[in-house]
Design an enzyme around this catalytic site. Structure first.
Site, mmCIF file in Angstrom:
data_model
loop_
_atom_site.group_PDB
_atom_site.id
_atom_site.type_symbol
_atom_site.label_atom_id
_atom_site.label_comp_id
_atom_site.label_asym_id
_atom_site.label_seq_id
_atom_site.Cartn_x
_atom_site.Cartn_y
_atom_site.Cartn_z
ATOM 1 N N SER A 139 0.857 -1.182 0.000
ATOM 2 C CA SER A 139 0.000 0.000 0.000
ATOM 3 C C SER A 139 0.892 1.230 0.000
ATOM 4 O O SER A 139 2.023 1.174 0.498
ATOM 5 C CB SER A 139 -0.875 -0.002 1.260
ATOM 6 O OG SER A 139 -1.509 1.245 1.439
ATOM 7 N N TYR A 152 -1.501 -0.727 10.424
ATOM 8 C CA TYR A 152 -1.575 -1.077 9.006
ATOM 9 C C TYR A 152 -0.344 -0.558 8.268
ATOM 10 O O TYR A 152 0.281 -1.299 7.495
ATOM 11 C CB TYR A 152 -2.859 -0.495 8.404
ATOM 12 C CG TYR A 152 -3.048 -0.761 6.938
ATOM 13 C CD1 TYR A 152 -3.467 -2.011 6.495
ATOM 14 C CD2 TYR A 152 -2.826 0.234 5.989
ATOM 15 C CE1 TYR A 152 -3.660 -2.258 5.140
ATOM 16 C CE2 TYR A 152 -3.011 -0.003 4.642
ATOM 17 C CZ TYR A 152 -3.425 -1.251 4.216
ATOM 18 O OH TYR A 152 -3.604 -1.499 2.876
#
Length: 191
Positions: A139, A152
């Site tokens: 990501s 995350y």
């Protein structure tokens, strides 16, 4: 793109980005093993994809070593080998640091890091035979800090650097790359 005859495993293919990755490979002629955490989610995804001859169900919990090994083994046995592994399965939740607990930390690390690593480890012998490819989905949050999703960000940053090390270790037999998409409107991102 022509992926005719290529044997592909996409983890987390029952929804979101993984579903569209699987569909893209199928449209390009590949045979694709569809992974999701349950037989029901995988079955529903396969119905939507409508590529009965080109798909195989490979359910398994990517947050466990046993689940990774089962998923990879299912794909290899169905296809007689493997050419491409796409590690897409992931979890993500947004919380302030003060509200992050051990269970959240463990869930993110188990799927986003441990699962990715053990899928690679299980697939590596077959990928070496086929001189195949690993594509790890991280990501842009793994490249920069984003408030409210620290756990995350940490796991996706780990994916980025683990891919760097992996690429150096397994070359030239297997190519490993990492893709870092930005925000994508999926059911996971709406949680």
């Amino acid at each position: 793109m022509d992926f005719s005859g290529k044997r592909v495993l996409v983890t987390g293919a029952s929804r979101g980005i993984g579903f569209d990755i699987a569909r893209t490979f199928l449209d390009a002629g590949a045979r694709v093993a569809i992974n999701g955490s349950t037989e029901q989610t995988v079955g529903a995804a396969m119905e939507k994809l409508e590529y009965n001859e080109q798909t195989v169900a490979a359910p398994g919990n990517i947050g466990t070593v046993a689940g990774c090994e089962l998923t990879v083994r299912t794909a290899i046995e169905a296809f007689g080998g493997l050419d491409i592994l796409v590690n897409n399965a992931g979890v993500g939740a947004g919380r302030p640091i003060a509200d992050c607990d051990e269970a959240m930390w463990d869930a993110h690390c188990d799927v986003n890091l441990k699962g990715l690593f053990f899928c690679c480890r299980a697939a590596l012998p077959e990928l070496q035979k086929s001189r195949g490819n690993i594509v790890n989905i991280a990501s842009d949050a793994g490249l920069m800090g984003v408030p409210g999703i620290t756990v995350y960000c940490g796991t996706k940053g780990g994916v980025v650097n683990m891919t760097r090390a992996m690429a150096l270790e397994i070359a030239p037999d297997v190519r490993a790359n990492c893709v870092c998409p930005g925000y994508v409107d999926t059911d996971m991102s709406r949680i």
